[in-house]
Scaffold this motif. Structure first.
Motif, PDB file in Angstrom:
ATOM      1  N   LYS A   1       0.836  -1.197   0.000  1.00 16.09           N
ATOM      2  CA  LYS A   1       0.000   0.000   0.000  1.00 16.09           C
ATOM      3  C   LYS A   1       0.871   1.246   0.000  1.00 16.09           C
ATOM      4  O   LYS A   1       1.819   1.361   0.764  1.00 16.09           O
ATOM      5  CB  LYS A   1      -0.911  -0.031   1.227  1.00 16.09           C
ATOM      6  N   GLY A   2       0.542   2.176  -0.887  1.00 13.16           N
ATOM      7  CA  GLY A   2       1.307   3.413  -0.999  1.00 13.16           C
ATOM      8  C   GLY A   2       2.487   3.316  -1.956  1.00 13.16           C
ATOM      9  O   GLY A   2       3.070   4.337  -2.324  1.00 13.16           O
ATOM     10  N   ARG A   3       2.843   2.093  -2.360  1.00  7.73           N
ATOM     11  CA  ARG A   3       3.972   1.912  -3.299  1.00  7.73           C
ATOM     12  C   ARG A   3       3.500   1.351  -4.641  1.00  7.73           C
ATOM     13  O   ARG A   3       4.080   1.688  -5.685  1.00  7.73           O
ATOM     14  CB  ARG A   3       5.004   0.954  -2.701  1.00  7.73           C
ATOM     15  N   PHE A   4       2.491   0.497  -4.627  1.00  4.80           N
ATOM     16  CA  PHE A   4       1.991  -0.132  -5.844  1.00  4.80           C
ATOM     17  C   PHE A   4       0.633   0.474  -6.198  1.00  4.80           C
ATOM     18  O   PHE A   4      -0.153   0.825  -5.318  1.00  4.80           O
ATOM     19  CB  PHE A   4       1.806  -1.633  -5.647  1.00  4.80           C
ATOM     20  N   THR A   5       0.360   0.555  -7.506  1.00  5.03           N
ATOM     21  CA  THR A   5      -0.929   1.035  -7.986  1.00  5.03           C
ATOM     22  C   THR A   5      -1.432   0.106  -9.076  1.00  5.03           C
ATOM     23  O   THR A   5      -0.716  -0.157 -10.049  1.00  5.03           O
ATOM     24  CB  THR A   5      -0.820   2.457  -8.547  1.00  5.03           C
ATOM     25  N   ILE A   6      -2.655  -0.381  -8.906  1.00  2.00           N
ATOM     26  CA  ILE A   6      -3.276  -1.230  -9.911  1.00  2.00           C
ATOM     27  C   ILE A   6      -4.241  -0.376 -10.723  1.00  2.00           C
ATOM     28  O   ILE A   6      -4.942   0.487 -10.180  1.00  2.00           O
ATOM     29  CB  ILE A   6      -3.980  -2.447  -9.263  1.00  2.00           C
ATOM     30  N   SER A   7      -4.270  -0.620 -12.021  1.00  3.96           N
ATOM     31  CA  SER A   7      -5.177   0.118 -12.907  1.00  3.96           C
ATOM     32  C   SER A   7      -5.537  -0.779 -14.080  1.00  3.96           C
ATOM     33  O   SER A   7      -4.939  -1.846 -14.259  1.00  3.96           O
ATOM     34  CB  SER A   7      -4.522   1.413 -13.389  1.00  3.96           C
ATOM     35  N   ARG A   8      -6.517  -0.352 -14.864  1.00  4.90           N
ATOM     36  CA  ARG A   8      -6.893  -1.159 -16.011  1.00  4.90           C
ATOM     37  C   ARG A   8      -7.371  -0.275 -17.153  1.00  4.90           C
ATOM     38  O   ARG A   8      -7.890   0.831 -16.937  1.00  4.90           O
ATOM     39  CB  ARG A   8      -7.962  -2.186 -15.644  1.00  4.90           C
TER      40      ARG A   8
ATOM     41  N   ASN B   1      -7.953  -4.319 -22.982  1.00  7.02           N
ATOM     42  CA  ASN B   1      -7.975  -5.624 -22.305  1.00  7.02           C
ATOM     43  C   ASN B   1      -6.714  -5.848 -21.477  1.00  7.02           C
ATOM     44  O   ASN B   1      -6.131  -6.940 -21.474  1.00  7.02           O
ATOM     45  CB  ASN B   1      -8.126  -6.766 -23.315  1.00  7.02           C
ATOM     46  N   THR B   2      -6.307  -4.833 -20.766  1.00  6.07           N
ATOM     47  CA  THR B   2      -5.051  -4.906 -20.021  1.00  6.07           C
ATOM     48  C   THR B   2      -5.205  -4.313 -18.623  1.00  6.07           C
ATOM     49  O   THR B   2      -5.867  -3.287 -18.447  1.00  6.07           O
ATOM     50  CB  THR B   2      -3.927  -4.171 -20.775  1.00  6.07           C
ATOM     51  N   VAL B   3      -4.594  -4.989 -17.677  1.00  2.00           N
ATOM     52  CA  VAL B   3      -4.494  -4.495 -16.306  1.00  2.00           C
ATOM     53  C   VAL B   3      -3.021  -4.266 -16.004  1.00  2.00           C
ATOM     54  O   VAL B   3      -2.160  -5.049 -16.416  1.00  2.00           O
ATOM     55  CB  VAL B   3      -5.108  -5.495 -15.312  1.00  2.00           C
ATOM     56  N   TYR B   4      -2.745  -3.198 -15.274  1.00  2.00           N
ATOM     57  CA  TYR B   4      -1.371  -2.821 -14.974  1.00  2.00           C
ATOM     58  C   TYR B   4      -1.117  -2.856 -13.467  1.00  2.00           C
ATOM     59  O   TYR B   4      -2.020  -2.633 -12.668  1.00  2.00           O
ATOM     60  CB  TYR B   4      -1.084  -1.405 -15.483  1.00  2.00           C
ATOM     61  N   LEU B   5       0.125  -3.095 -13.119  1.00  3.78           N
ATOM     62  CA  LEU B   5       0.559  -2.964 -11.729  1.00  3.78           C
ATOM     63  C   LEU B   5       1.819  -2.109 -11.738  1.00  3.78           C
ATOM     64  O   LEU B   5       2.891  -2.575 -12.146  1.00  3.78           O
ATOM     65  CB  LEU B   5       0.836  -4.324 -11.089  1.00  3.78           C
ATOM     66  N   GLN B   6       1.665  -0.849 -11.352  1.00  4.05           N
ATOM     67  CA  GLN B   6       2.809   0.053 -11.244  1.00  4.05           C
ATOM     68  C   GLN B   6       3.446  -0.150  -9.889  1.00  4.05           C
ATOM     69  O   GLN B   6       2.787   0.017  -8.854  1.00  4.05           O
ATOM     70  CB  GLN B   6       2.354   1.506 -11.407  1.00  4.05           C
ATOM     71  N   MET B   7       4.710  -0.502  -9.883  1.00  2.00           N
ATOM     72  CA  MET B   7       5.418  -0.802  -8.644  1.00  2.00           C
ATOM     73  C   MET B   7       6.542   0.205  -8.460  1.00  2.00           C
ATOM     74  O   MET B   7       7.486   0.238  -9.259  1.00  2.00           O
ATOM     75  CB  MET B   7       5.979  -2.225  -8.687  1.00  2.00           C
ATOM     76  N   ASN B   8       6.431   1.020  -7.439  1.00  2.00           N
ATOM     77  CA  ASN B   8       7.437   2.034  -7.117  1.00  2.00           C
ATOM     78  C   ASN B   8       8.112   1.711  -5.790  1.00  2.00           C
ATOM     79  O   ASN B   8       7.601   0.908  -4.997  1.00  2.00           O
ATOM     80  CB  ASN B   8       6.791   3.413  -7.049  1.00  2.00           C
TER      81      ASN B   8
END
Length: 128
Positions: free
Chosen positions: A65-72, A77-84
Motif C-alpha cells: 500500500k502506498g507503493r503499488f498502484t493497480i489500474s486497467r 484488455n489490459t491491467v497494470y501494476l505500477q510498482m514504485n
C-alpha cells in the motif's frame, strides 16, 4: 475462458520502479475483476492487489500500500501494476488472475481460490 499473459518483469535495484502488464484475450475481459499475486519458492501465493471490472474499487495488501498502484484499460484488455519504491522483499514471481464479476465495484476476497483464470507469471527481482 480467459487467457492471461503477464509481462514487464525484470531486475531492478531497490528504490526503482517496474510496471507489470496483464493482457487478456477470450471472453469479455471488462466483466472480470483482476488481481495480482506473487510467490517465492517454498511459500504460498500472496495477494498483492485487485481491481474491479469498472476500476472503481481497488484493494491492496498492507505490504504494498502506498507503493503499488493497480489500474486497467478495458479498451486494451489490459491491467497494470505500477510498482514504485521497490524493496528486495518484493522479489517474486508475479501472477495476474481474473474472476467473473458480480457487479462493477465487486472485488473477490484476497485469496487465490477466489479467482478462476491465471497467467503464467513474470519474475521480478529487486537487488539491494
Amino acid at each position: 475462458q480467459v487467457q492471461l499473459v503477464e509481462s514487464g518483469g525484470g531486475s531492478v535495484q531497490a528504490g526503482g520502479s517496474l510496471r507489470l502488464s496483464c493482457a487478456a484475450s477470450g471472453r469479455t475481459f471488462s466483466r472480470y475483476a483482476v488481481g495480482w499475486f506473487r510467490q517465492t519458492p517454498g511459500k504460498e501465493r500472496e495477494f498483492v492487489a485487485a481491481i474491479s471490472w469498472s476500476g472503481g474499487s481497488t484493494l491492496y495488501a498492507d505490504s504494498v500500500k502506498g507503493r503499488f498502484t493497480i489500474s486497467r484499460d478495458n479498451a486494451k484488455n489490459t491491467v497494470y501494476l505500477q510498482m514504485n519504491s521497490l524493496k528486495p522483499e518484493d522479489t517474486a514471481g508475479y501472477y495476474c488472475a481474473a474472476a467473473p464479476s458480480r457487479s462493477n465495484t465487486w472485488l473477490p476476497r484476497p485469496r487465490e481460490w477466489e479467482y478462476d483464470y491465471w497467467g503464467q507469471g513474470t519474475q521480478v527481482t529487486v537487488s539491494s
